[in-house]
Design a protein around this motif. Structure first.
Motif, PDB file in Angstrom:
ATOM      1  N   GLN A   1       0.903  -1.329   0.101  1.00 25.19           N
ATOM      2  CA  GLN A   1       0.088   0.005  -0.106  1.00 25.19           C
ATOM      3  C   GLN A   1       0.929   1.129   0.101  1.00 25.19           C
ATOM      4  O   GLN A   1       1.935   1.485   0.673  1.00 25.19           O
ATOM      5  N   THR A   2       0.507   2.169  -0.630  1.00 27.74           N
ATOM      6  CA  THR A   2       1.159   3.486  -0.794  1.00 27.74           C
ATOM      7  C   THR A   2       0.979   4.207   0.433  1.00 27.74           C
ATOM      8  O   THR A   2      -0.241   4.620   0.805  1.00 27.74           O
ATOM      9  N   ARG A   3       2.068   4.652   1.199  1.00 32.45           N
ATOM     10  CA  ARG A   3       1.819   5.446   2.251  1.00 32.45           C
ATOM     11  C   ARG A   3       2.783   6.883   2.099  1.00 32.45           C
ATOM     12  O   ARG A   3       3.704   6.770   1.221  1.00 32.45           O
TER      13      ARG A   3
ATOM     14  N   ARG B   1       6.102   2.518  -0.558  1.00 30.63           N
ATOM     15  CA  ARG B   1       5.298   1.223  -0.691  1.00 30.63           C
ATOM     16  C   ARG B   1       5.448   0.591   0.750  1.00 30.63           C
ATOM     17  O   ARG B   1       6.604  -0.025   0.917  1.00 30.63           O
ATOM     18  N   MET B   2       4.502   0.364   1.438  1.00 34.27           N
ATOM     19  CA  MET B   2       4.358  -0.228   2.855  1.00 34.27           C
ATOM     20  C   MET B   2       4.124  -1.712   2.761  1.00 34.27           C
ATOM     21  O   MET B   2       2.937  -1.943   1.919  1.00 34.27           O
ATOM     22  N   TYR B   3       4.821  -2.658   3.247  1.00 34.74           N
ATOM     23  CA  TYR B   3       4.309  -3.997   3.339  1.00 34.74           C
ATOM     24  C   TYR B   3       3.676  -4.545   4.591  1.00 34.74           C
ATOM     25  O   TYR B   3       4.290  -4.013   5.657  1.00 34.74           O
ATOM     26  N   LYS B   4       2.827  -5.325   4.396  1.00 38.59           N
ATOM     27  CA  LYS B   4       2.004  -5.787   5.742  1.00 38.59           C
ATOM     28  C   LYS B   4       1.701  -7.426   4.947  1.00 38.59           C
ATOM     29  O   LYS B   4       1.387  -7.475   3.911  1.00 38.59           O
TER      30      LYS B   4
ATOM     31  N   PRO C   1       2.273   5.858   9.727  1.00 37.30           N
ATOM     32  CA  PRO C   1       2.407   5.894   8.342  1.00 37.30           C
ATOM     33  C   PRO C   1       1.108   6.278   7.735  1.00 37.30           C
ATOM     34  O   PRO C   1       0.255   5.344   7.809  1.00 37.30           O
ATOM     35  N   PRO C   2       0.691   7.553   7.256  1.00 42.79           N
ATOM     36  CA  PRO C   2      -0.423   7.836   6.841  1.00 42.79           C
ATOM     37  C   PRO C   2      -0.734   7.501   5.356  1.00 42.79           C
ATOM     38  O   PRO C   2       0.240   7.433   4.538  1.00 42.79           O
TER      39      PRO C   2
END
Length: 544
Positions: free
Chosen positions: A388-390, A399-402, A470-471
């Motif tokens: 997801q873009t944060r 790009r944030m990973y979860k 992170p928003p």
């Protein structure tokens, strides 16, 4: 409200108050205020809060504030520190003489080690005391307590090294290198455990300070709100003294205020502060920033010898720690406020610490990461990793990973669930029972395991171990001017929001916590937040 009349003109504590005088007119009905039904204005049983106070006297000069639980808590910390040192020297002695490790050289005599093993715990506690690590003002909150523990350990280590060199004592360096670092770690762990015990008791309504708030209406209300919002601060506000009588010189009419402020009874004005302290059995006086210096000085003189702690609120909120210092100018003490340190050596140290710790964590948790990824992939359609873009530091996107915890059509279904958003007051969408979450996703969120892939974001430098949340770009687009300060540092895998309630927090409160971190961040604060994150994950508060 109890009216005592003007105090007698004399130095120090005034004489016995005059009997209550019934009066009529706006703002005064002669009836003593009754505490509100809810916390913290309800009638208080002194035994409930585990402190002792002196017998009520007609003469305020005889009042002495006593907080019995503080002495017991300090004794507990002394025991923890002594036990930590005993365990560390025992471990060092066992490693050095227990044939656990084959050292090339053997000590000529074990006498110096025996003496060190016996005396070091006493010296350890003494060093902590000399460095004021047992002063109650540093206990229960903040990082200053841990900083003093580390400073005490460093100074004692240097003293032992110099003394052994001067006396030519045969003490192996391996013994010192084991004993002192282990003692430091165990002392910090013991202090953390003691703080956890204290916070748990405070949530139960015990081990609290009876606080009398003094100030104008809005500043007094701010202090009361802070105490009610965080029970671990240890404040039980038992009364409020306003700078003027409600209803007589303001719009605070008694029929609207009920002679209380946010449920806390108004017990008088700053003019009869001495009598209000005795009537409420206050152990601490919290003064708002509007009180002028001359009045404040007279209050401090009057409270001398009463053992009542005096705290003065600054007009600057959420600025703490080393950024504030006293600078005397022409005999007048002024507060010097340093700028937030957002660059330089400390930032480089933080960056190096983040990447090293994250890299080691990835290696250690690699079997767990693989297992969780397989569980997500095999139990629902879609990829194991959700990208997801944060928005990161300076407004740059990454790009944030979860681990994926929702079904692949979660974004498409979000519009139909907007009416069930439990965070309608802010910019976030949160539901306790979100139907888009998979069964495995509920488990991952419950234990915060879905955030483990963010360790790769820490390694590549887009995130930090500790920082603001992170928003999303859509959130940032609706930020007000002040909220943009959240983007002055890298977002974090954890932060003050994580250890303070997470999804249970109101939007304004989460913003305040993030801004507080930006204003006051330090490596010591990061260590404390990381440590408290472990317990926040175990409590699973706000994890949904």
């Amino acid at each position: 409200m109890v009216h005592t009349g003007p105090p007698p003109a004399q130095h120090g504590w005034p004489g016995p108050p005059a009997p209550p005088t019934p009066r009529v007119g706006p703002g005064w009905n002669g009836v003593p205020p009754q505490p509100a039904a809810g916390w913290p204005g309800r009638p208080v049983d002194p035994n409930q809060y585990a402190f002792l106070h002196a017998q009520t006297s007609q003469d305020p000069r005889d009042y002495r504030a006593q907080v019995g639980w503080e002495r017991r808590y300090v004794r507990l910390l002394v025991l923890f520190d002594a036990l930590a040192c005993v365990l560390s020297v025992g471990l060092a002695y066992f490693v050095r003489f227990g044939d656990v490790v084959d050292f090339e050289t053997k000590p000529v005599s074990s006498t110096p080690y025996i003496i060190m093993t016996v005396l070091l715990p006493l010296a350890w506690v003494l060093a902590m005391s000399l460095n004021r690590a047992y002063e109650t003002r540093f206990l229960g909150g903040g990082s200053e307590e841990f900083r003093r523990v580390v400073n005490s350990a460093a100074r004692l280590t240097a003293l032992v090294a110099v003394a052994s060199y001067a006396t030519k004592a045969e003490i192996a360096r391996s013994y010192v290198l084991i004993a002192f670092p282990v003692a430091t770690l165990l002392s910090v762990a013991g202090r953390s455990a003691g703080r956890g015990i204290l916070h748990r008791m405070r949530r139960q309504g015990r081990c609290l300070h009876r606080v009398l708030v003094v100030g104008a209406g809005e500043s007094a209300a701010t202090l009361v709100r802070l105490a009610q919002r965080d029970p671990t601060s240890g404040w039980s506000v038992v009364g409020v003294c306003l700078d003027r009588l409600p209803g007589r010189h303001s719009h605070d009419r008694p029929e609207r205020s009920g002679f209380d402020l946010l449920g806390v009874p108004i017990v008088g004005t700053s003019e009869n502060l001495h009598t209000a302290i005795q009537a409420t059995h206050a152990t601490t006086v919290a003064i708002g920033p509007q009180m002028d210096g001359e009045t404040l000085r007279r209050v401090l003189w009057a409270l001398e010898g009463s053992d009542v702690d005096v705290l003065v609120s600054s007009a600057l909120t959420d600025v703490t720690g080393p950024r504030i210092s006293i600078r005397p100018v022409a005999g007048l003490p002024l507060l010097h406020i340093e700028e937030p340190e957002l660059s330089g050596t400390r930032r480089l140290m933080k960056m190096a610490f983040d990447r090293v710790v994250a890299g080691v964590a990835i290696l250690l948790f690699s079997p767990l990461l693989i297992g969780l990824g397989l569980a997500v992939r095999l139990t629902s359609r879609g990829p194991a990793i959700f990208k997801q873009t944060r928005v990161g530091r300076g407004g740059s996107e990454f790009r944030m990973y979860k681990f994926r915890s929702m079904y692949v059509d979660a974004e498409a279904r979000k519009a139909e669930l907007e009416s069930r958003n439990e965070r309608a007051e802010g910019l976030l969408f949160k539901m306790r029972d979100d139907p888009r979450i998979t069964k495995v996703g509920k488990f991952l969120r419950k234990w915060s395991l879905d955030e483990l892939p963010q360790l790769f974001n820490v390694v590549n430098g887009s995130m930090s171990l500790v920082g603001p949340r992170p928003p999303l770009p859509s959130e940032v687009a609706r930020y007000e001017d002040d909220v943009y300060r959240r983007l002055m540092v890298k977002p974090g895998l954890t932060g003050l929001w994580q250890i303070s309630g997470r999804s249970d927090l109101e939007w304004d409160e989460s913003v305040r916590l993030d801004l507080r971190y930006v204003e006051n961040w330090s490596l010591a604060m990061d260590f404390v937040i990381l440590w408290r994150t472990l317990f926040a994950v175990l409590r699973r508060e706000g994890a949904y």
